[in-house]
Design a protein around this motif. Structure first.
Motif, PDB file in Angstrom:
ATOM      1  N   THR A   2       0.916  -1.211  -0.010  1.00  0.00           N
ATOM      2  CA  THR A   2      -0.052   0.118   0.042  1.00  0.00           C
ATOM      3  C   THR A   2       0.944   1.277  -0.169  1.00  0.00           C
ATOM      4  OG1 THR A   2      -0.044  -0.017   2.379  1.00  0.00           O
ATOM      5  CG2 THR A   2      -1.850  -1.043   1.202  1.00  0.00           C
ATOM      6  N   VAL A   3       2.142   1.263   0.494  1.00  0.00           N
ATOM      7  CA  VAL A   3       3.045   2.427   0.533  1.00  0.00           C
ATOM      8  C   VAL A   3       4.207   2.332  -0.531  1.00  0.00           C
ATOM      9  CG1 VAL A   3       4.623   3.489   1.954  1.00  0.00           C
ATOM     10  CG2 VAL A   3       2.729   2.749   2.915  1.00  0.00           C
TER      11      VAL A   3
ATOM     12  N   ILE B 236      -7.217  -1.517  -2.399  1.00  0.00           N
ATOM     13  CA  ILE B 236      -7.280  -2.618  -3.043  1.00  0.00           C
ATOM     14  C   ILE B 236      -6.168  -3.594  -2.437  1.00  0.00           C
ATOM     15  CG2 ILE B 236      -6.920  -3.909  -5.219  1.00  0.00           C
ATOM     16  CD1 ILE B 236      -7.570  -1.530  -6.823  1.00  0.00           C
ATOM     17  N   SER B 237      -4.981  -2.955  -2.173  1.00  0.00           N
ATOM     18  CA  SER B 237      -3.944  -4.035  -1.480  1.00  0.00           C
ATOM     19  C   SER B 237      -4.454  -4.477   0.048  1.00  0.00           C
ATOM     20  CB  SER B 237      -2.554  -3.400  -1.457  1.00  0.00           C
ATOM     21  OG  SER B 237      -1.296  -4.178  -1.250  1.00  0.00           O
ATOM     22  N   LEU B 238      -5.136  -3.351   0.522  1.00  0.00           N
ATOM     23  CA  LEU B 238      -5.479  -3.419   2.140  1.00  0.00           C
ATOM     24  C   LEU B 238      -6.663  -4.591   1.898  1.00  0.00           C
ATOM     25  CD1 LEU B 238      -6.015   0.132   3.481  1.00  0.00           C
ATOM     26  CD2 LEU B 238      -4.226  -1.754   4.167  1.00  0.00           C
ATOM     27  N   ALA B 239      -7.675  -4.692   0.898  1.00  0.00           N
ATOM     28  CA  ALA B 239      -8.494  -5.781   0.845  1.00  0.00           C
ATOM     29  C   ALA B 239      -7.884  -6.975   0.430  1.00  0.00           C
ATOM     30  CB  ALA B 239      -9.561  -5.277  -0.397  1.00  0.00           C
ATOM     31  N   GLY B 240      -6.876  -7.091  -0.193  1.00  0.00           N
ATOM     32  CA  GLY B 240      -6.249  -8.378  -0.300  1.00  0.00           C
ATOM     33  C   GLY B 240      -5.857  -8.692   0.835  1.00  0.00           C
ATOM     34  N   ALA B 241      -5.084  -7.936   1.623  1.00  0.00           N
ATOM     35  CA  ALA B 241      -4.371  -8.506   2.887  1.00  0.00           C
ATOM     36  C   ALA B 241      -5.500  -8.807   4.061  1.00  0.00           C
ATOM     37  CB  ALA B 241      -3.612  -7.323   3.772  1.00  0.00           C
TER      38      ALA B 241
END
Length: 388
Positions: free
Chosen positions: A284-285, A358-363
């Motif tokens: 995410t970063v 989106i990356s947070l949702a994947g995590a």
């Protein structure tokens, strides 16, 4: 693992299936322009293939249970070859759609039956590694086969790519004919027994974990190109390089996951999902800068495909007295996870939350998978303690 001709032949088949599944994604503009349809309409060709996998996996497995495994695998590759030949000869959108569905019918059964055959031609302590060796063809397709097919399609037309894949199908049939032994028919109590086994709690749990694990990967990977374009401000060449790097990660993860799962399926799942959570949170970063993003993408690929051998082995062990249907349906579960992950990522975009979300949702999806894996590991230890 030393060269094992049956595993090499199965891996060649997996390579061909990987190319034909993913290559159209890189040729959609050309297909759309040639057939006079929109790119979203051409995208439905990918969806049709996924739907065919979901339907074909149980259908083909249940109707071919009495065919010797060697001849069944050759026959499945014959369907693959026919479907790609139909794609090369397709004259309009709907004939290509039918061809893609025909091609997909072999997918789930080939990987499902192929996993069982792969595990049967090695020593018991190397079964997960053998399954990983077969899936190596799929990961290598993402590195070389898919970009090569897209390149041929760009230079000589998309039909040329399908002609090439048709030739690969013929080569695979020959490899299977000469490399596979005449395996004994697996012991099975019949179609009803296969269906009943599919309804067991441990089998359903293993299939659910496959859906979640695959969904965690595809929540983000489906949108990797726009993420890199908008957040990393990357060039087309960089995005292509990152897709290849991700494929390298998949290959490395598949190798490690197979070896590790032979020692402990539960530990391999827990470690892989934990790494996946960390790298997706970091992404995410890190997606803002090219080099850190590249490192994250490589680790992300490793963690994602390290899940595949232990997930396939978990289903095969949970349904070991009637494994054919469960093993094939697990391949459909991977595709279902792909669809769910893509839908979740799309929902995040439509909600205006931005690409890092989106990356947070994947995590979060990987976190759900980790909780499931920990629960399964605890249950296994509890049962083992009770038996002792």
């Amino acid at each position: 693992m030393r060269i094992n001709p049956p595993l090499v032949a199965l891996s060649i088949g997996a390579f061909g299936i990987g190319v034909t599944e993913f290559a159209p994604m890189g040729m959609l503009p050309g297909i759309a322009a040639d057939l006079g349809v929109s790119i979203p309409a051409a995208g439905l060709l990918v969806s049709a293939y996924a739907l065919g996998v979901l339907l074909g996996a149980p259908l083909m497995t249940l109707t071919t249970g009495r065919i010797p495994r060697r001849y069944l695998l050759i026959g499945l590759m014959a369907i693959f070859t026919l479907g790609n030949l139909m794609s090369a000869l397709a004259t309009d959108y709907y004939s290509l759609m039918v061809a893609r569905v025909v091609t997909s019918l072999n997918h789930g059964a080939f990987f499902g039956v192929g996993s069982i055959v792969a595990a049967s031609v090695v020593a018991p302590e190397k079964r997960a590694g053998a399954v990983a060796a077969m899936f190596m063809g799929l990961t290598l397709a993402t590195i070389g086969g898919v970009p090569l097919a897209a390149w041929f399609g760009e230079l000589f037309g998309w039909r040329t790519a399908f002609w090439g894949i048709t030739g690969l199908g013929v080569m695979t049939m020959a490899a299977l004919w000469f490399a596979l032994p005449n395996l004994q028919m697996p012991k099975s109590l019949g179609v009803l027994a296969e269906v009943r086994v599919l309804g067991r709690g441990p089998v359903l749990g293993a299939l659910a974990l496959t859906v979640v694990g695959s969904g965690a990967m595809f929540t983000v990977f489906t949108y990797i190109a726009p993420i890199l374009s908008n957040e990393t401000h990357a060039s087309t060449a960089y995005i292509t390089a990152m897709l290849v790097l991700f494929g390298v990660g998949l290959t490395l993860g598949n190798m490690w996951g197979g070896k590790a799962a032979d020692r402990s399926i539960d530990r391999t799942l827990i470690v892989s999902l934990s790494v996946l959570i960390v790298v997706l949170l970091a992404f995410t970063v890190l997606m803002r800068w090219p080099l850190p993003a590249a490192i994250a993408i490589l680790i992300w690929g490793i963690a994602s495909f390290a899940l595949v051998p232990p997930l396939q082995m978990r289903v095969m062990e949970a349904a070991k007295d009637a494994p054919n249907l469960a093993s094939a349906v697990n391949i459909g579960a991977f595709n279902l996870g792909n669809a769910i992950g893509a839908a979740l990522g799309g929902a995040v975009i439509n909600a205006g939350m931005g690409y890092p979300a989106i990356s947070l949702a994947g995590a979060a999806m990987a976190g759900l998978g980790l909780l499931m894996a920990l629960a399964f590991a605890w249950r296994s230890r509890t049962i083992a303690t009770a038996v002792v």
